[in-house]
Design a protein around this motif. Structure first.
Motif, mmCIF file in Angstrom:
data_model
loop_
_atom_site.group_PDB
_atom_site.id
_atom_site.type_symbol
_atom_site.label_atom_id
_atom_site.label_comp_id
_atom_site.label_asym_id
_atom_site.label_seq_id
_atom_site.Cartn_x
_atom_site.Cartn_y
_atom_site.Cartn_z
ATOM 1 N N THR A 180 0.508 5.948 -11.056
ATOM 2 C CA THR A 180 -0.631 5.011 -11.006
ATOM 3 C C THR A 180 -0.481 3.880 -12.026
ATOM 4 O O THR A 180 -0.850 2.735 -11.738
ATOM 5 N N ASP A 203 0.870 -1.187 0.000
ATOM 6 C CA ASP A 203 0.000 0.000 0.000
ATOM 7 C C ASP A 203 0.912 1.245 0.000
ATOM 8 O O ASP A 203 1.617 1.491 0.972
ATOM 9 N N ASN A 261 -2.547 5.211 -3.150
ATOM 10 C CA ASN A 261 -3.520 6.208 -2.707
ATOM 11 C C ASN A 261 -2.893 7.581 -2.956
ATOM 12 O O ASN A 261 -1.908 7.937 -2.316
ATOM 13 N N ALA A 271 -0.437 2.889 5.177
ATOM 14 C CA ALA A 271 0.527 2.937 4.068
ATOM 15 C C ALA A 271 1.843 2.271 4.457
ATOM 16 O O ALA A 271 2.347 2.465 5.562
ATOM 17 N N ILE A 328 -2.898 11.636 -2.982
ATOM 18 C CA ILE A 328 -3.524 12.801 -2.346
ATOM 19 C C ILE A 328 -2.860 14.059 -2.871
ATOM 20 O O ILE A 328 -1.693 14.049 -3.260
ATOM 21 N N CYS A 334 1.383 5.340 -0.363
ATOM 22 C CA CYS A 334 0.762 6.661 -0.278
ATOM 23 C C CYS A 334 1.575 7.632 -1.137
ATOM 24 O O CYS A 334 2.801 7.666 -1.036
ATOM 25 N N CYS A 392 -2.740 9.342 5.810
ATOM 26 C CA CYS A 392 -2.463 8.248 4.872
ATOM 27 C C CYS A 392 -1.683 7.131 5.568
ATOM 28 O O CYS A 392 -1.973 5.943 5.397
ATOM 29 N N LYS A 420 -1.064 -1.327 -4.429
ATOM 30 C CA LYS A 420 -2.085 -0.306 -4.218
ATOM 31 C C LYS A 420 -1.431 1.074 -4.180
ATOM 32 O O LYS A 420 -0.302 1.213 -3.699
ATOM 33 N N SER A 433 -6.724 6.543 -6.903
ATOM 34 C CA SER A 433 -6.679 5.263 -6.201
ATOM 35 C C SER A 433 -6.410 4.119 -7.163
ATOM 36 O O SER A 433 -7.058 4.010 -8.211
ATOM 37 N N GLU A 486 -6.300 0.029 -6.733
ATOM 38 C CA GLU A 486 -6.573 -1.040 -5.737
ATOM 39 C C GLU A 486 -5.878 -2.341 -6.103
ATOM 40 O O GLU A 486 -5.711 -2.654 -7.248
#
Length: 357
Positions: free
Chosen positions: A82, A61, A93, A118, A95, A63, A113, A91, A355, A357
């Protein structure tokens, strides 16, 4: 690390970039420069060929924090981050803080996050020094922090995926100095480096000013400001009022894009020329249409991709390069036809992805 990297000369690097090595499906191997010792832009560099992992061993994960998504430059970074997260199977995330005045927001967003789980953090920093306490806090929790694009002064970072914005500024300055060498035709230049206090802006300013020293360039004004279109357009308007005999507008990609319609409306297109010191779709379009003279590219998309690969390598205990950035080159109206945009620009119609996933 030898299995991961092969030596590549600088000239071959540029040839490879220009010939289109970075298509969206397989962007690698990619010509980069590696700083050693890391985290010092003055360190010696080696040209190498960057090859990322084929896939992550776990669904980590990650961030990712950006200053904003107000311009296409950061859209390119978002696309790179991404897409690489998807390719590696992790993953992400993403921001965004809302602008270069929003340091506290960036810090609190990253803290949230991390609280949400994360494993690693990639930061496009609003401030060169302002996130150092946060980086230290994350390092104490063994959370890797990768510095992407903008630069931070912390010595507790895990890795950097960025270029020297000093050299980006210098490339723009060198372009002008070549057009107006010492003893040649003088030219009045207004310079718009971006938001005051950001690490990349201070570096770009130093590089640009150093590159025009001793040339026939007269720097009539330096105007700092946020990289929103409205803020830069106002700076351009004010400058044209103050200097009716201006020859060049040089600055951020947003400045360059904003200047095109303003100069057209004022009937100054033939008098005032435009140079950007980094690359966006608007700058690309301006160069192809003959409205912007030139801009260096720092292969923005690839910087984002490498940051994700660095994060995964660190989390998995793999070999990784601590301080790496794509080889720089200047795109002009003359060589534009050879430029491969997928290294630098998100595809047409790309919308921000927050995002994976």
């Amino acid at each position: 690390m030898k299995h991961m990297l092969t030596a590549l000369t600088a000239s071959a690097a540029v040839a490879l970039v220009m010939s289109g090595s970075a298509n969206a499906q397989e962007w690698y191997p990619y010509p980069v420069e590696v700083w050693d010792p890391p985290f010092d832009m003055a360190s010696p560099r080696t040209s190498v060929d960057y090859t990322p992992l084929e896939a992550a061993a776990e669904k980590w994960d990650i961030c990712v924090s950006f200053p904003h998504m107000k311009d296409a430059y950061w859209l390119g970074v978002d696309y790179g981050v991404t897409e690489e997260a998807k390719r590696l199977g992790v993953k992400a995330n993403v921001i965004e803080a809302g602008g270069y005045t929003e340091l506290n927001n960036q810090i609190s967003q990253i803290e949230d996050c991390v609280s949400a789980g994360a494993d690693a953090v990639i930061i496009g920093a609003i401030s060169f020094d302002g996130l150092n306490n946060l980086v230290a806090e994350l390092a104490s929790k063994d959370i890797p922090v990768i510095d992407v694009i903008n630069g931070m002064s912390s010595d507790q970072l895990s890795a950097k995926s960025l270029v020297s914005f000093g050299e980006m500024g210098a490339k723009a300055g060198e372009f002008l100095a070549t057009e107006h060498p010492s003893g040649g035709e003088a030219a009045k230049v207004a310079w718009f480096p971006g938001p005051a206090g950001a690490g990349w802006v201070e570096a770009g300013n130093t590089g640009f000013q150093g590159a025009i020293e001793g040339s026939a360039i007269e720097l009539v004004d330096t105007k700092y400001g946020d990289t929103g279109k409205e803020a830069q357009a106002k700076l351009v308007e004010d400058t044209l009022e103050a200097y009716p005999d201006l020859d060049y507008i040089v600055g951020t990609a947003v400045t360059a894009e904003a200047a095109v319609p303003i100069l057209r409306a004022r009937g100054l297109t033939d008098q005032v020329k435009i140079v950007s010191y980094y690359y966006t779709p608007g700058v690309d379009q301006g160069i192809s249409r003959g409205q912007i003279l030139a801009a260096p590219t720092d292969s923005t998309v690839v910087q984002g991709r490498i940051a994700v690969d660095q994060a995964v390598r660190i989390l998995e205990g793999q070999d990784y390069l601590k301080h790496v950035g794509p080889a720089l080159y200047v795109v002009t109206q003359e060589n534009h036809g050879e430029f491969d945009p997928s290294s630098t620009l998100a595809p047409d119609g790309f919308r921000p992805v927050f995002s994976v996933e």
